[in-house]
Design a protein around this motif. Structure first.
Motif, PDB file in Angstrom:
ATOM      1  N   GLU A   1       0.987  -1.328  -0.189  1.00  0.00           N
ATOM      2  CA  GLU A   1       0.029  -0.073  -0.050  1.00  0.00           C
ATOM      3  C   GLU A   1       0.769   1.069   0.037  1.00  0.00           C
ATOM      4  O   GLU A   1       0.587   2.076  -0.705  1.00  0.00           O
ATOM      5  N   GLU A   2       1.961   1.303   0.835  1.00  0.00           N
ATOM      6  CA  GLU A   2       2.803   2.293   0.762  1.00  0.00           C
ATOM      7  C   GLU A   2       3.459   2.547  -0.723  1.00  0.00           C
ATOM      8  O   GLU A   2       3.635   3.559  -1.029  1.00  0.00           O
ATOM      9  N   PHE A   3       3.977   1.411  -1.460  1.00  0.00           N
ATOM     10  CA  PHE A   3       4.659   1.507  -2.611  1.00  0.00           C
ATOM     11  C   PHE A   3       3.607   1.963  -3.525  1.00  0.00           C
ATOM     12  O   PHE A   3       4.062   2.711  -4.378  1.00  0.00           O
ATOM     13  N   GLU A   4       2.316   1.729  -3.318  1.00  0.00           N
ATOM     14  CA  GLU A   4       1.471   2.215  -4.195  1.00  0.00           C
ATOM     15  C   GLU A   4       1.239   3.666  -4.440  1.00  0.00           C
ATOM     16  O   GLU A   4       1.140   4.430  -5.215  1.00  0.00           O
ATOM     17  N   ARG A   5       1.148   4.147  -2.913  1.00  0.00           N
ATOM     18  CA  ARG A   5       1.122   5.582  -2.621  1.00  0.00           C
ATOM     19  C   ARG A   5       2.275   6.356  -3.219  1.00  0.00           C
ATOM     20  O   ARG A   5       2.195   7.492  -3.608  1.00  0.00           O
ATOM     21  N   GLU A   6       3.413   5.679  -3.106  1.00  0.00           N
ATOM     22  CA  GLU A   6       4.705   6.230  -3.618  1.00  0.00           C
ATOM     23  C   GLU A   6       4.754   6.180  -5.177  1.00  0.00           C
ATOM     24  O   GLU A   6       6.100   6.429  -5.793  1.00  0.00           O
ATOM     25  N   GLY A   7       3.700   5.274  -5.878  1.00  0.00           N
ATOM     26  CA  GLY A   7       3.769   5.453  -7.508  1.00  0.00           C
ATOM     27  C   GLY A   7       3.695   4.100  -8.057  1.00  0.00           C
ATOM     28  O   GLY A   7       3.542   3.974  -9.218  1.00  0.00           O
ATOM     29  N   GLY A   8       3.580   2.937  -7.259  1.00  0.00           N
ATOM     30  CA  GLY A   8       3.405   1.839  -7.804  1.00  0.00           C
ATOM     31  C   GLY A   8       4.555   1.136  -8.635  1.00  0.00           C
ATOM     32  O   GLY A   8       5.500   1.207  -8.339  1.00  0.00           O
ATOM     33  N   GLY A   9       3.994   0.556  -9.735  1.00  0.00           N
ATOM     34  CA  GLY A   9       5.238  -0.103 -10.527  1.00  0.00           C
ATOM     35  C   GLY A   9       5.537  -1.637 -10.214  1.00  0.00           C
ATOM     36  O   GLY A   9       4.769  -2.216  -9.749  1.00  0.00           O
ATOM     37  N   THR A  10       6.721  -1.874  -9.971  1.00  0.00           N
ATOM     38  CA  THR A  10       7.227  -3.026  -9.572  1.00  0.00           C
ATOM     39  C   THR A  10       8.065  -2.968  -8.303  1.00  0.00           C
ATOM     40  O   THR A  10       8.522  -1.921  -8.136  1.00  0.00           O
TER      41      THR A  10
ATOM     42  N   GLY B   1       4.696 -12.579  -9.308  1.00  0.00           N
ATOM     43  CA  GLY B   1       5.967 -12.159  -9.781  1.00  0.00           C
ATOM     44  C   GLY B   1       6.617 -12.833 -11.010  1.00  0.00           C
ATOM     45  O   GLY B   1       6.105 -13.787 -11.147  1.00  0.00           O
ATOM     46  N   LYS B   2       7.662 -12.037 -11.296  1.00  0.00           N
ATOM     47  CA  LYS B   2       8.394 -12.576 -12.586  1.00  0.00           C
ATOM     48  C   LYS B   2       9.910 -12.637 -12.196  1.00  0.00           C
ATOM     49  O   LYS B   2      10.326 -11.643 -11.799  1.00  0.00           O
ATOM     50  N   ARG B   3      10.581 -13.837 -12.422  1.00  0.00           N
ATOM     51  CA  ARG B   3      12.050 -13.826 -11.951  1.00  0.00           C
ATOM     52  C   ARG B   3      12.703 -12.710 -12.796  1.00  0.00           C
ATOM     53  O   ARG B   3      12.515 -12.501 -14.075  1.00  0.00           O
ATOM     54  N   GLY B   4      13.596 -11.741 -11.957  1.00  0.00           N
ATOM     55  CA  GLY B   4      14.457 -10.600 -12.526  1.00  0.00           C
ATOM     56  C   GLY B   4      13.454  -9.595 -12.787  1.00  0.00           C
ATOM     57  O   GLY B   4      14.099  -8.490 -12.796  1.00  0.00           O
ATOM     58  N   LEU B   5      12.137  -9.543 -12.611  1.00  0.00           N
ATOM     59  CA  LEU B   5      11.034  -8.333 -12.653  1.00  0.00           C
ATOM     60  C   LEU B   5      10.513  -8.055 -11.557  1.00  0.00           C
ATOM     61  O   LEU B   5      10.045  -6.838 -11.486  1.00  0.00           O
ATOM     62  N   GLY B   6      10.468  -8.953 -10.424  1.00  0.00           N
ATOM     63  CA  GLY B   6       9.902  -8.639  -9.336  1.00  0.00           C
ATOM     64  C   GLY B   6       8.089  -8.617  -9.422  1.00  0.00           C
ATOM     65  O   GLY B   6       7.738  -9.312 -10.435  1.00  0.00           O
ATOM     66  N   TYR B   7       7.619  -7.994  -8.552  1.00  0.00           N
ATOM     67  CA  TYR B   7       6.388  -8.337  -8.473  1.00  0.00           C
ATOM     68  C   TYR B   7       5.497  -6.902  -8.923  1.00  0.00           C
ATOM     69  O   TYR B   7       6.079  -5.637  -8.528  1.00  0.00           O
ATOM     70  N   GLN B   8       4.433  -7.073  -9.660  1.00  0.00           N
ATOM     71  CA  GLN B   8       3.416  -5.763  -9.913  1.00  0.00           C
ATOM     72  C   GLN B   8       3.012  -5.574  -8.621  1.00  0.00           C
ATOM     73  O   GLN B   8       2.023  -6.199  -8.052  1.00  0.00           O
ATOM     74  N   VAL B   9       3.016  -4.157  -8.169  1.00  0.00           N
ATOM     75  CA  VAL B   9       2.544  -3.616  -6.712  1.00  0.00           C
ATOM     76  C   VAL B   9       0.957  -3.914  -6.623  1.00  0.00           C
ATOM     77  O   VAL B   9       0.581  -4.457  -5.752  1.00  0.00           O
ATOM     78  N   ASP B  10       0.425  -3.357  -7.645  1.00  0.00           N
ATOM     79  CA  ASP B  10      -1.019  -3.414  -7.603  1.00  0.00           C
ATOM     80  C   ASP B  10      -1.633  -4.729  -7.599  1.00  0.00           C
ATOM     81  O   ASP B  10      -2.554  -4.981  -6.737  1.00  0.00           O
ATOM     82  N   GLU B  11      -1.111  -5.738  -8.395  1.00  0.00           N
ATOM     83  CA  GLU B  11      -1.332  -7.100  -8.657  1.00  0.00           C
ATOM     84  C   GLU B  11      -1.451  -7.671  -7.264  1.00  0.00           C
ATOM     85  O   GLU B  11      -2.141  -8.455  -6.851  1.00  0.00           O
ATOM     86  N   LEU B  12       0.004  -7.500  -6.579  1.00  0.00           N
ATOM     87  CA  LEU B  12       0.155  -8.394  -5.450  1.00  0.00           C
ATOM     88  C   LEU B  12      -0.541  -7.860  -4.290  1.00  0.00           C
ATOM     89  O   LEU B  12      -1.233  -8.557  -3.301  1.00  0.00           O
ATOM     90  N   ARG B  13      -0.897  -6.577  -4.249  1.00  0.00           N
ATOM     91  CA  ARG B  13      -1.930  -5.893  -3.313  1.00  0.00           C
ATOM     92  C   ARG B  13      -2.937  -6.610  -3.302  1.00  0.00           C
ATOM     93  O   ARG B  13      -3.642  -7.067  -2.237  1.00  0.00           O
ATOM     94  N   VAL B  14      -3.595  -6.713  -4.404  1.00  0.00           N
ATOM     95  CA  VAL B  14      -5.107  -7.321  -4.728  1.00  0.00           C
ATOM     96  C   VAL B  14      -5.012  -8.660  -4.335  1.00  0.00           C
ATOM     97  O   VAL B  14      -5.924  -9.128  -3.468  1.00  0.00           O
ATOM     98  N   SER B  15      -3.953  -9.268  -4.779  1.00  0.00           N
ATOM     99  CA  SER B  15      -3.998 -10.836  -4.299  1.00  0.00           C
ATOM    100  C   SER B  15      -3.738 -11.025  -2.781  1.00  0.00           C
ATOM    101  O   SER B  15      -4.321 -11.900  -2.169  1.00  0.00           O
ATOM    102  N   LEU B  16      -3.076 -10.258  -2.053  1.00  0.00           N
ATOM    103  CA  LEU B  16      -2.737 -10.407  -0.628  1.00  0.00           C
ATOM    104  C   LEU B  16      -4.023  -9.982   0.102  1.00  0.00           C
ATOM    105  O   LEU B  16      -4.453 -10.611   0.951  1.00  0.00           O
TER     106      LEU B  16
END
Lengths: 211, 211
Positions: free
Chosen positions: B21-30, B58-73
């Motif tokens: 949630e913090e990462f999303e407020r800071e702009g999201g991304g991965t 997530g994808k190896r080397g790319l990390g997690y999509q912030v918004d997608e992982l937030r929704v999953s969690l």
């Protein structure tokens, strides 16, 4: 985690102590690990294993002497003495904690209260005058405070914790919803009420998926 | 413990959700598991292990999509919805919990309050009228209550818990200092404030012995 002893063991020790106090009120004598296990919702083997971390208690076939084991558990848990506590944060949670009767009866004595609200500073709760945060560095050593109950907003929690650690407090009960960054020599117990509810909704949600 | 997932994992999932949630407020991304690890005070390997219980993220080397992982969690923790909560016990702790802003903002909505004190029954907290314990069997089903926050004295806790379970509540956040005996299908989270302080005094006492 202290000396490699899991937190779950410490919780059970607290439960055993409560049970021994009950057994003592009911007349004392001896108690078998099976009886302690029933009240602690665990197994007799687990009771014996938990206690074995701390020495040799009881006699095979005879069980434990209730009063002796109660005293030993009080020593192990560090509750055979008074702990001087400061409450940082005189909001709603702070007030509920301040008035929580079990704290004082268990030896946790609140000797100082801090709050940043100018309208609260100088007012009294019980016999205690609420101090401002500026007074933390003088009041904590003067009153020999050892434990802090931190019930401030997340934005203020780290600063207050660090300053309290710098003047020598030994442990923190943290109600602020952040992970505090303090030296590993200062134990922190987090009470995060939202996370408790999330653990419930997790368990309900996941068990629904199993059906 | 659900599906063999340790309570400590569930706690970390809550922390990861806060961080996302913090990462999303800071702009999201991965975000990389290393970054989640830092904020959760754990290791990247632990982050990956915790998440692997629930699928492939997530994808190896790319990390997690912030918004997608937030929704999953949110789905995993069951906080992608509103939970209807009853507060049983309108004392000091009950009031602090009722007014705790994070509960409502996280989707835990208090829809009923019970207390045994005749002077409290019929009075209001916010928009809610306090009900007597006799009304529990009608109010809980009528208002489709799913979770109970139990903040009554130890002597009343088991009876209230059993009655709430009998009318279909799904989980209990228990502040009473007893172990509740309820069916294993109903998860219970215990918040025992004295035991939290005992865990602190234990840690301080035992570390002193190591020196």
């Amino acid at each position: 985690v202290t000396r490699g002893i899991p937190e779950s063991t410490v919780r059970r020790l607290s439960h055993y102590l409560r049970s021994l106090e009950e057994f003592e009120r009911e007349g004392g004598g001896t108690v078998a690990s099976e009886e302690l296990a029933v009240r602690g919702q665990t197994t007799a083997a687990q009771v014996r294993k938990d206690l074995s971390h701390f020495g040799s208690f009881g006699k095979r076939g005879l069980g434990y002497q209730v009063d002796e084991l109660r005293v030993s558990l009080q020593q192990i848990l560090g509750v055979d003495r008074i702990w001087r506590v400061a409450l940082i944060g005189a909001g709603r949670i702070g007030l509920a904690l301040f008035e929580y009767p079990a704290f004082k009866s268990r030896g946790y004595e609140c000797v100082a209260i801090f709050d940043a609200d100018p309208e609260k500073i100088g007012t009294t709760w019980g016999d205690l005058v609420i101090s401002g945060p500026d007074e933390l560095e003088s009041v904590i050593p003067d009153l020999m405070v050892e434990l802090v109950i931190l019930a401030v907003p997340a934005s203020a929690a780290q600063e207050m914790a660090s300053r309290a650690v710098d003047v020598g407090i030994k442990g923190i009960l943290n109600f602020a919803p952040i992970r505090l960054d303090v030296p590993s020599s200062v134990p922190v117990e987090d009470v995060n009420l939202v996370m408790e509810l999330e653990a419930l909704s997790f368990a309900i949600t996941q068990s629904g998926r199993d059906e």
